[in-house]
Design an enzyme around this catalytic site. Sequence first.
Site, PDB file in Angstrom:
ATOM      1  N   CYS A 169      64.608  26.264  71.664  1.00 53.43           N
ATOM      2  CA  CYS A 169      64.095  27.030  70.524  1.00 53.43           C
ATOM      3  C   CYS A 169      65.076  27.119  69.359  1.00 53.43           C
ATOM      4  O   CYS A 169      64.740  27.690  68.315  1.00 53.43           O
ATOM      5  CB  CYS A 169      63.691  28.433  70.974  1.00 53.43           C
ATOM      6  SG  CYS A 169      62.330  28.412  72.164  1.00 53.43           S
ATOM      7  N   HIS A 309      65.731  36.029  64.903  1.00 57.45           N
ATOM      8  CA  HIS A 309      64.943  35.242  65.850  1.00 57.45           C
ATOM      9  C   HIS A 309      63.677  36.029  66.194  1.00 57.45           C
ATOM     10  O   HIS A 309      62.584  35.481  66.172  1.00 57.45           O
ATOM     11  CB  HIS A 309      65.760  34.944  67.104  1.00 57.45           C
ATOM     12  CG  HIS A 309      65.054  34.073  68.088  1.00 57.45           C
ATOM     13  ND1 HIS A 309      64.760  32.755  67.837  1.00 57.45           N
ATOM     14  CD2 HIS A 309      64.551  34.335  69.321  1.00 57.45           C
ATOM     15  CE1 HIS A 309      64.122  32.238  68.877  1.00 57.45           C
ATOM     16  NE2 HIS A 309      63.975  33.177  69.793  1.00 57.45           N
ATOM     17  N   GLU A 320      69.676  40.433  70.239  1.00 55.86           N
ATOM     18  CA  GLU A 320      70.157  40.080  68.903  1.00 55.86           C
ATOM     19  C   GLU A 320      70.479  41.311  68.071  1.00 55.86           C
ATOM     20  O   GLU A 320      71.339  41.255  67.186  1.00 55.86           O
ATOM     21  CB  GLU A 320      69.204  39.136  68.185  1.00 55.86           C
ATOM     22  CG  GLU A 320      67.863  39.643  67.806  1.00 55.86           C
ATOM     23  CD  GLU A 320      67.112  38.611  66.955  1.00 55.86           C
ATOM     24  OE1 GLU A 320      67.752  37.965  66.097  1.00 55.86           O
ATOM     25  OE2 GLU A 320      65.903  38.455  67.162  1.00 55.86           O
ATOM     26  N   LYS A 341      58.042  35.574  62.910  1.00 56.60           N
ATOM     27  CA  LYS A 341      57.218  35.275  64.084  1.00 56.60           C
ATOM     28  C   LYS A 341      56.103  36.305  64.251  1.00 56.60           C
ATOM     29  O   LYS A 341      55.116  36.037  64.933  1.00 56.60           O
ATOM     30  CB  LYS A 341      58.083  35.219  65.335  1.00 56.60           C
ATOM     31  CG  LYS A 341      59.054  34.046  65.383  1.00 56.60           C
ATOM     32  CD  LYS A 341      59.827  34.039  66.689  1.00 56.60           C
ATOM     33  CE  LYS A 341      60.820  32.886  66.759  1.00 56.60           C
ATOM     34  NZ  LYS A 341      61.972  33.072  65.863  1.00 56.60           N
ATOM     35  N   HIS A 346      55.627  31.912  67.519  1.00 60.36           N
ATOM     36  CA  HIS A 346      56.865  31.226  67.913  1.00 60.36           C
ATOM     37  C   HIS A 346      56.536  29.770  68.238  1.00 60.36           C
ATOM     38  O   HIS A 346      56.005  29.461  69.308  1.00 60.36           O
ATOM     39  CB  HIS A 346      57.463  31.926  69.124  1.00 60.36           C
ATOM     40  CG  HIS A 346      58.818  31.432  69.521  1.00 60.36           C
ATOM     41  ND1 HIS A 346      59.430  30.341  68.930  1.00 60.36           N
ATOM     42  CD2 HIS A 346      59.707  31.883  70.455  1.00 60.36           C
ATOM     43  CE1 HIS A 346      60.614  30.152  69.472  1.00 60.36           C
ATOM     44  NE2 HIS A 346      60.807  31.063  70.401  1.00 60.36           N
ATOM     45  N   PHE A 405      66.028  29.166  75.244  1.00 57.13           N
ATOM     46  CA  PHE A 405      66.198  28.961  76.671  1.00 57.13           C
ATOM     47  C   PHE A 405      67.336  27.978  76.909  1.00 57.13           C
ATOM     48  O   PHE A 405      67.506  26.996  76.185  1.00 57.13           O
ATOM     49  CB  PHE A 405      64.917  28.408  77.281  1.00 57.13           C
ATOM     50  CG  PHE A 405      63.824  29.437  77.459  1.00 57.13           C
ATOM     51  CD1 PHE A 405      64.032  30.776  77.162  1.00 57.13           C
ATOM     52  CD2 PHE A 405      62.578  29.054  77.936  1.00 57.13           C
ATOM     53  CE1 PHE A 405      63.023  31.713  77.331  1.00 57.13           C
ATOM     54  CE2 PHE A 405      61.562  29.992  78.116  1.00 57.13           C
ATOM     55  CZ  PHE A 405      61.781  31.317  77.816  1.00 57.13           C
TER      56      PHE A 405
END
Length: 428
Positions: A169, A309, A320, A341, A346, A405
């Site tokens: 990602c 993110h 985060e 997002k 996403h 990931f």
Amino acid sequence: MTRRAVITGIGAVVPGGVGREAFWRTLSEGRTATRRISLFDPAAFRSQVAAEVDFDPAASGLTPRQVRRMDRAAQFAVVSAREAVADSGLDTAALAPERIAVSLGSAVGCTMGLEEEYVTLSDSGRKWLVDHEYGVPHLYGYMVPSTLAVEVAWETGAEGPVALVSTGCTSGLDSVGHAVQLIEEGSADVVITGATDAPISPITSACFDAIKATTPNNADPEHASRPFDGQRDGFVLGEGAAVMVVEEREAALARGARIYAEIAGFAGRSNAYHMTGLKPDGREMAQAIGVALDQARLDPTALDYINAHGSGTKQNDRHETAAFKRSLGQHAYDIPVSSIKSMIGHSLGAIGSIEVAACALALDRQVVPPTANLKTKDPLCDLDYVPVTAREHAMDAVLSVGSGFGGFQSAMVLARPGTAAAAAGRGD
């Protein structure tokens, strides 16, 4: 002279609208493009919502041959690249082709084409031994992710370095970071860069269902993506692409190009910890932010906006938030933060480039996109997350971060041209 990289063209194929201006309208108006999945029947899945692109390849200028040859992700990338080059005003035919490079990101490659072919060849999974003669002539291309970058290179006449960056990602941030490195080291003068993914398929839905990462809020798709909200319950899968023209700064200025932003700093880190888990202290993301700021020669207080993110999972949002506090100190509480997002979902590897494009447009228009659907505050996410409505805000330097990931953590600093923040990175 230090070579610097600037963004001079932007193209986008995203949920909510095809094209750069449609993309910006979605963000600035705080509109959500999430809905029940229509690309296949999602009834069998736990999560049945996604942010889909209303995309007509023919209307976007692709020929029947291109449509047949290219996976949906490749189609997104080529259409975005055409728009980016046109927006930049570059005459690529007049440039030395070996000085034009491509750096494209993708997390899952040609997922849709591969799944469709498997279903055909296996007779919907009934045959273990498949007959390759039923496959399309382009099946090999679906198997090799680098063909996505090759399609963009063919489209733009790029004969310099061509690469496909796949780091989950963070692919879309890392591909642009690689483009900057090509400019800085002198390997290219122009890089067509960005990322694309079209992962909305049964196999992807099944994978995220298995780990319960995506939202089960099927009754209210429009409000299902809720980063930083106390009632959030997982992310919403998306798709799309953003491609940018990144040029060497002096050459861009010499030809009178419009510059959206200078890419002042970039860094990546890995937590070497877990495939899907994140440490709550956000140390590795904080380190990436610190290195990106050092490259830009900026103090944390110089940042005016953070594009988070913000996936909409409790683990990520809290991770985060801790990283911002760790890297920016008290200033973390004073700076607006948002997650797009919440509006466009996403899109895995593509989202990093889409977010970089959003940051460049935010700098250009001096507007912070909102975090849609943020109504109930998570007490552990206590920063200024710009809820619901876009905010006019003076910005000279912005930060975009990504988390993926495998433990990938990336950070990029963009500066508005002609400002002290931009000059700092050149040591002026």
